[in-house]
Design a protein around this motif. Structure first.
Motif, PDB file in Angstrom:
ATOM      1  N   ARG A 124      25.738  37.217 -20.729  1.00 36.87           N
ATOM      2  CA  ARG A 124      25.132  36.992 -19.413  1.00 36.87           C
ATOM      3  C   ARG A 124      26.266  36.709 -18.438  1.00 36.87           C
ATOM      4  NH1 ARG A 124      21.227  32.209 -20.420  1.00 36.87           N
ATOM      5  NH2 ARG A 124      22.793  31.803 -21.971  1.00 36.87           N
ATOM      6  N   LEU A 176      28.539  34.869 -15.903  1.00 37.27           N
ATOM      7  CA  LEU A 176      28.789  33.454 -15.634  1.00 37.27           C
ATOM      8  C   LEU A 176      28.471  33.151 -14.178  1.00 37.27           C
ATOM      9  CD1 LEU A 176      32.174  32.923 -17.486  1.00 37.27           C
ATOM     10  CD2 LEU A 176      29.946  32.077 -18.186  1.00 37.27           C
ATOM     11  N   GLU A 177      27.996  31.962 -13.930  1.00 35.11           N
ATOM     12  CA  GLU A 177      27.706  31.551 -12.565  1.00 35.11           C
ATOM     13  C   GLU A 177      29.008  31.454 -11.780  1.00 35.11           C
ATOM     14  OE1 GLU A 177      25.434  27.961 -12.519  1.00 35.11           O
ATOM     15  OE2 GLU A 177      24.167  28.653 -14.167  1.00 35.11           O
ATOM     16  N   SER A 178      28.957  31.828 -10.523  1.00 30.55           N
ATOM     17  CA  SER A 178      30.173  31.845  -9.711  1.00 30.55           C
ATOM     18  C   SER A 178      30.778  30.446  -9.574  1.00 30.55           C
ATOM     19  CB  SER A 178      29.912  32.451  -8.343  1.00 30.55           C
ATOM     20  OG  SER A 178      28.941  31.687  -7.642  1.00 30.55           O
ATOM     21  N   ALA A 179      29.964  29.400  -9.563  1.00 39.36           N
ATOM     22  CA  ALA A 179      30.502  28.037  -9.471  1.00 39.36           C
ATOM     23  C   ALA A 179      31.297  27.695 -10.720  1.00 39.36           C
ATOM     24  CB  ALA A 179      29.374  27.033  -9.271  1.00 39.36           C
ATOM     25  N   LEU A 180      30.824  28.124 -11.886  1.00 38.16           N
ATOM     26  CA  LEU A 180      31.545  27.867 -13.132  1.00 38.16           C
ATOM     27  C   LEU A 180      32.846  28.652 -13.168  1.00 38.16           C
ATOM     28  CD1 LEU A 180      31.694  26.538 -15.887  1.00 38.16           C
ATOM     29  CD2 LEU A 180      30.315  28.425 -16.800  1.00 38.16           C
TER      30      LEU A 180
END
Length: 70
Positions: free
Chosen positions: A7, A9-13
């Motif tokens: 999946r 990754l979230e941009s914040a991570l």
């Protein structure tokens, strides 16, 4: 980037990971101060300095001294 579950990754991570890599691995190293006690056959009198990197100094008055030969 794709995580192990395939999946996105979230941009914040991703931003947090990039910042940690930059801060801990990429940035210029900070000079460190260390102190070592070293022994020699002859006592050091005065001091010797190599730029701002190394300083050799005599031991302070009252510090244990090796026995004098002769």
């Amino acid at each position: 980037m794709i995580n192990v579950l395939q999946r996105p990754l979230e941009s914040a991570l991703v931003a947090q990971i990039e910042k940690e890599i930059e801060d801990k691995l990429v940035s210029a190293p900070v000079p460190k101060v260390a102190r070592f006690v070293m022994y020699a056959h002859v006592p050091v009198v005065g001091y010797w300095r190599y730029r701002d990197r190394i300083v050799l100094r005599q031991v302070p008055a009252g510090a244990p001294q090796p026995p004098r030969a002769g």
